[in-house]
Scaffold this motif. Structure first.
Motif, PDB file in Angstrom:
ATOM      1  N   SER A 144       0.852  -1.179   0.000  1.00 49.06           N
ATOM      2  CA  SER A 144       0.000   0.000   0.000  1.00 49.06           C
ATOM      3  C   SER A 144       0.894   1.236   0.000  1.00 49.06           C
ATOM      4  CB  SER A 144      -0.897   0.014   1.236  1.00 49.06           C
ATOM      5  OG  SER A 144      -0.104   0.193   2.399  1.00 49.06           O
ATOM      6  N   GLU A 145       0.314   2.368  -0.292  1.00 48.01           N
ATOM      7  CA  GLU A 145       1.104   3.603  -0.345  1.00 48.01           C
ATOM      8  C   GLU A 145       1.750   3.901   1.003  1.00 48.01           C
ATOM      9  OE1 GLU A 145       0.491   8.383  -1.280  1.00 48.01           O
ATOM     10  OE2 GLU A 145      -1.056   6.926  -1.855  1.00 48.01           O
ATOM     11  N   SER A 146       1.013   3.731   2.096  1.00 43.28           N
ATOM     12  CA  SER A 146       1.566   4.023   3.417  1.00 43.28           C
ATOM     13  C   SER A 146       2.671   3.038   3.785  1.00 43.28           C
ATOM     14  CB  SER A 146       0.468   3.984   4.480  1.00 43.28           C
ATOM     15  OG  SER A 146      -0.106   2.694   4.581  1.00 43.28           O
ATOM     16  N   LYS A 147       2.489   1.739   3.454  1.00 42.25           N
ATOM     17  CA  LYS A 147       3.520   0.746   3.752  1.00 42.25           C
ATOM     18  C   LYS A 147       4.775   1.001   2.935  1.00 42.25           C
ATOM     19  CE  LYS A 147       1.107  -1.859   6.594  1.00 42.25           C
ATOM     20  NZ  LYS A 147       1.474  -2.020   8.015  1.00 42.25           N
ATOM     21  N   ARG A 148       4.587   1.393   1.663  1.00 38.36           N
ATOM     22  CA  ARG A 148       5.756   1.685   0.829  1.00 38.36           C
ATOM     23  C   ARG A 148       6.499   2.904   1.364  1.00 38.36           C
ATOM     24  NH1 ARG A 148       8.155   0.551  -3.876  1.00 38.36           N
ATOM     25  NH2 ARG A 148       6.730  -1.208  -4.158  1.00 38.36           N
ATOM     26  N   ARG A 149       5.754   3.890   1.854  1.00 41.07           N
ATOM     27  CA  ARG A 149       6.394   5.078   2.416  1.00 41.07           C
ATOM     28  C   ARG A 149       7.221   4.703   3.655  1.00 41.07           C
ATOM     29  NH1 ARG A 149       2.256   7.937   2.534  1.00 41.07           N
ATOM     30  NH2 ARG A 149       1.611   7.613   4.691  1.00 41.07           N
ATOM     31  N   GLU A 150       6.647   3.859   4.511  1.00 38.84           N
ATOM     32  CA  GLU A 150       7.364   3.406   5.693  1.00 38.84           C
ATOM     33  C   GLU A 150       8.640   2.659   5.313  1.00 38.84           C
ATOM     34  OE1 GLU A 150       5.143   1.032   8.352  1.00 38.84           O
ATOM     35  OE2 GLU A 150       3.493   2.445   8.523  1.00 38.84           O
ATOM     36  N   ALA A 151       8.503   1.727   4.373  1.00 43.24           N
ATOM     37  CA  ALA A 151       9.655   0.933   3.956  1.00 43.24           C
ATOM     38  C   ALA A 151      10.731   1.811   3.331  1.00 43.24           C
ATOM     39  CB  ALA A 151       9.210  -0.150   2.968  1.00 43.24           C
ATOM     40  N   THR A 152      10.317   2.800   2.554  1.00 43.75           N
ATOM     41  CA  THR A 152      11.278   3.724   1.947  1.00 43.75           C
ATOM     42  C   THR A 152      11.998   4.518   3.031  1.00 43.75           C
ATOM     43  OG1 THR A 152       9.881   3.924  -0.018  1.00 43.75           O
ATOM     44  CG2 THR A 152      11.535   5.637   0.316  1.00 43.75           C
ATOM     45  N   ASP A 153      11.267   4.915   4.077  1.00 43.37           N
ATOM     46  CA  ASP A 153      11.861   5.627   5.213  1.00 43.37           C
ATOM     47  C   ASP A 153      12.954   4.774   5.854  1.00 43.37           C
ATOM     48  OD1 ASP A 153      12.429   7.172   7.401  1.00 43.37           O
ATOM     49  OD2 ASP A 153      10.420   7.170   8.244  1.00 43.37           O
ATOM     50  N   VAL A 154      12.651   3.485   6.055  1.00 39.36           N
ATOM     51  CA  VAL A 154      13.620   2.565   6.646  1.00 39.36           C
ATOM     52  C   VAL A 154      14.891   2.513   5.797  1.00 39.36           C
ATOM     53  CG1 VAL A 154      14.086   0.133   7.138  1.00 39.36           C
ATOM     54  CG2 VAL A 154      11.906   1.158   7.824  1.00 39.36           C
ATOM     55  N   ILE A 155      14.718   2.330   4.497  1.00 40.93           N
ATOM     56  CA  ILE A 155      15.874   2.208   3.603  1.00 40.93           C
ATOM     57  C   ILE A 155      16.688   3.494   3.592  1.00 40.93           C
ATOM     58  CG2 ILE A 155      16.579   1.861   1.204  1.00 40.93           C
ATOM     59  CD1 ILE A 155      14.038   0.086   0.910  1.00 40.93           C
ATOM     60  N   ALA A 156      16.010   4.641   3.522  1.00 38.11           N
ATOM     61  CA  ALA A 156      16.725   5.923   3.526  1.00 38.11           C
ATOM     62  C   ALA A 156      17.464   6.131   4.844  1.00 38.11           C
ATOM     63  CB  ALA A 156      15.738   7.064   3.287  1.00 38.11           C
ATOM     64  N   HIS A 157      16.836   5.734   5.950  1.00 36.72           N
ATOM     65  CA  HIS A 157      17.464   5.845   7.269  1.00 36.72           C
ATOM     66  C   HIS A 157      18.765   5.043   7.323  1.00 36.72           C
ATOM     67  CE1 HIS A 157      17.059   6.048  11.843  1.00 36.72           C
ATOM     68  NE2 HIS A 157      17.974   5.109  11.667  1.00 36.72           N
ATOM     69  N   GLU A 158      18.682   3.787   6.896  1.00 40.68           N
ATOM     70  CA  GLU A 158      19.869   2.924   6.974  1.00 40.68           C
ATOM     71  C   GLU A 158      20.947   3.332   5.977  1.00 40.68           C
ATOM     72  OE1 GLU A 158      20.106   1.186   9.542  1.00 40.68           O
ATOM     73  OE2 GLU A 158      18.006   1.470  10.087  1.00 40.68           O
ATOM     74  N   LEU A 159      20.535   3.841   4.821  1.00 37.65           N
ATOM     75  CA  LEU A 159      21.524   4.347   3.863  1.00 37.65           C
ATOM     76  C   LEU A 159      22.252   5.565   4.432  1.00 37.65           C
ATOM     77  CD1 LEU A 159      19.621   3.963   0.485  1.00 37.65           C
ATOM     78  CD2 LEU A 159      21.728   2.775   1.155  1.00 37.65           C
ATOM     79  N   THR A 160      21.568   6.348   5.256  1.00 36.81           N
ATOM     80  CA  THR A 160      22.227   7.474   5.913  1.00 36.81           C
ATOM     81  C   THR A 160      23.333   6.977   6.830  1.00 36.81           C
ATOM     82  OG1 THR A 160      20.190   8.780   5.832  1.00 36.81           O
ATOM     83  CG2 THR A 160      21.893   9.521   7.358  1.00 36.81           C
ATOM     84  N   HIS A 161      23.093   5.855   7.511  1.00 32.55           N
ATOM     85  CA  HIS A 161      24.153   5.275   8.339  1.00 32.55           C
ATOM     86  C   HIS A 161      25.357   4.878   7.485  1.00 32.55           C
ATOM     87  CE1 HIS A 161      22.114   5.452  12.097  1.00 32.55           C
ATOM     88  NE2 HIS A 161      21.188   4.554  11.804  1.00 32.55           N
ATOM     89  N   ALA A 162      25.084   4.351   6.304  1.00 32.83           N
ATOM     90  CA  ALA A 162      26.188   3.997   5.407  1.00 32.83           C
ATOM     91  C   ALA A 162      26.961   5.245   4.978  1.00 32.83           C
ATOM     92  CB  ALA A 162      25.647   3.257   4.180  1.00 32.83           C
ATOM     93  N   LEU A 163      26.233   6.330   4.695  1.00 34.37           N
ATOM     94  CA  LEU A 163      26.900   7.602   4.368  1.00 34.37           C
ATOM     95  C   LEU A 163      27.749   8.090   5.534  1.00 34.37           C
ATOM     96  CD1 LEU A 163      24.198   9.751   2.500  1.00 34.37           C
ATOM     97  CD2 LEU A 163      26.398   8.979   1.571  1.00 34.37           C
ATOM     98  N   GLN A 164      27.208   7.999   6.758  1.00 35.63           N
ATOM     99  CA  GLN A 164      27.960   8.410   7.943  1.00 35.63           C
ATOM    100  C   GLN A 164      29.247   7.607   8.070  1.00 35.63           C
ATOM    101  OE1 GLN A 164      25.121   7.404  10.938  1.00 35.63           O
ATOM    102  NE2 GLN A 164      23.826   9.218  10.628  1.00 35.63           N
ATOM    103  N   ASP A 165      29.122   6.322   7.815  1.00 35.18           N
ATOM    104  CA  ASP A 165      30.275   5.433   7.967  1.00 35.18           C
ATOM    105  C   ASP A 165      31.347   5.722   6.924  1.00 35.18           C
ATOM    106  OD1 ASP A 165      31.548   3.411   9.384  1.00 35.18           O
ATOM    107  OD2 ASP A 165      30.800   1.840   8.053  1.00 35.18           O
ATOM    108  N   GLN A 166      30.920   5.882   5.668  1.00 30.52           N
ATOM    109  CA  GLN A 166      31.890   6.082   4.595  1.00 30.52           C
ATOM    110  C   GLN A 166      32.500   7.475   4.588  1.00 30.52           C
ATOM    111  OE1 GLN A 166      30.687   4.744   0.702  1.00 30.52           O
ATOM    112  NE2 GLN A 166      29.741   2.866   1.478  1.00 30.52           N
TER     113      GLN A 166
END
Length: 429
Positions: A144-166
């Motif tokens: 659903s649109e809301s579930k996809r938004r949540e999942a996208t938030d998760v992925i963007a959040h964790e990718l930010t950790h990768a940016l912080q690390d690199q």
């Protein structure tokens, strides 16, 4: 020197290894991502978008790994098994001695129980890979649109950790900081606050003052949802965990308000060193100064048969949690933690026995006197005659002794007061 008493490490699920996001409280219920819900092209779009938003570039390709919740739990347990079991046992005993959680609490099981079914994604700093938690048996299911938004938030959040690390070496910094609970909590709050704000901004499609204000207004609701999902977990485990996300988000928002993403990036060059600075951003941004440092000394001769096993700083946040864990959540006495002005706990061992020497400095004699009474009453209820304990006050400092050393003569206490220092100056001062 071995790591400090890492009660905060337990609450973080060893944050030096994992930085994870519980499914977004803004839209509850997203625990996992349907298998195949995001194509590689869609993941790449998020990768490119988070780089543009944060103004940072990935220096290396981010490895992606898909695991079920059960596989994630097994991996967390496997990484925990790499830790020294004697150190983990010592940490557990320390937490129980000060009342952070009930004696005999299985910390690892409590940690995992808090997260089971809620983990949606994580970044593994040790293996340098991003893990997406997926639900098998749902191949091709349209979110659903809301579930996809949540999942996208998760992925963007964790990718930010990768940016912080690199870009900033946050993984190594967190590993180094675990030698001091308070410093580790402060740095963890920067990392999680940054990732939480970045994920929110990515979903919003931009970052500006309007988005920032909306983000800040949503934090109370996020806090309530976090607390609800962690219901039943001892306060000493869940409170430091929630602190890193919610108070970290407020702190990072204060940095963004001052100088945009450049202000956030600057936090990694000169990170806050105490939870007090996270809770009081003005103390960091407008009156920067190293946090007060207590050095406990004077016990060496009187306890020469004891060996130092560990030492560390609890800080304002864990002091507050200790008070609430003993007196009840939201106890008015928890306000005493705001008068924190430095602390240090030294852990001594002799055969199988453990003694804690904890010195806490407060900003006033009145605060110290109030805490001494609170602590004495709490320890009496907690340990009674089973474990020796002693609370002494001198001016605006409090000495707490838990264990066999509490039975020693007044000469030991006198020597500790004489030799212990606060930021290099004698106590009391």
């Amino acid at each position: 020197m071995r790591p400090a008493p890492s009660v905060a490490r337990h609450a973080r699920i060893a944050i030096a290894i994992f930085a994870l996001l519980v499914a977004s409280p803004l839209a509850p219920g997203a625990g996992e991502i349907a298998n195949g819900a995001f194509t590689p092209a869609e993941i790449q779009k998020i990768i490119e978008g988070i780089q543009t938003l944060r103004g940072l570039k990935f220096r290396n390709k981010v490895a992606l790994k898909y695991l079920t919740p059960a596989q994630v739990v097994r991996q967390i347990r496997a990484d925990a098994d790499h830790q020294n079991k004697a150190e983990i046992e010592l940490d557990n005993k320390i937490g129980a001695m000060v009342g952070l959680f009930p004696a005999g609490t299985d910390i690892q099981s409590a940690d995992i129980g808090m997260l089971r079914g809620q983990i949606a994604g994580l970044y593994d700093f040790r293996k340098k890979q991003m893990i997406i938690v997926e639900r098998h048996g749902a191949q091709g299911v349209k979110l659903s649109e809301s579930k996809r938004r949540e999942a996208t938030d998760v992925i963007a959040h964790e990718l930010t950790h990768a940016l912080q690390d690199q870009n900033f070496g946050i993984g190594a910094a967190l590993e180094k900081a675990k030698e001091d609970d308070d410093r580790a909590l402060a740095l963890g709050a920067v990392a999680e606050g940054d990732a939480t704000l970045s994920g929110f901004a990515y979903i919003a499609g931009r970052m500006d003052d309007e988005v920032l204000e909306t983000f800040l207004k949503n934090i109370p609701a996020m806090e309530k949802e976090f607390a609800k999902r962690a219901g039943g977990v001892p306060l000493g485990i869940r409170a430091p965990f929630i602190f890193q996300y919610m108070d970290g988000a407020r702190f990072v928002a204060a940095a963004y308000r001052r100088n945009g993403w450049a202000g956030v990036n600057a936090l990694y060059k000169h990170p806050p060193e105490s939870s007090e600075q996270i809770l009081n951003p003005r103390a960091y941004f407008e009156h920067p100064a190293p946090p007060p440092r207590v050095r406990v000394a004077g016990y060496e001769t009187g306890l020469k048969e004891w060996k130092k096993a560990n030492e560390g700083t609890f800080g304002e946040v864990l002091l507050r949690v200790i008070i609430e864990a003993n007196l009840g959540e939201h106890s008015p006495r928890a306000a005493l933690a705001k008068a924190w002005d430095g602390d240090r706990v030294v852990v001594l061992k002799k055969s199988g026995a453990i003694t804690l020497l904890w010195v806490i400095a407060f900003v006033s004699e009145a605060s110290a006197a109030n805490f001494a009474q609170v602590c004495e009453d709490a320890l009496e209820r907690l340990h009674g005659a089973k474990i020796a304990h002693r609370v002494e006050r001198d001016s605006r400092a409090v000495l707490v002794i838990i264990g066999d050393a509490a039975k020693r003569s007044n000469d030991l206490v006198a020597q500790i007061w004489k030799k212990t220092t606060l930021s290099g100056a004698p106590l009391p001062n």
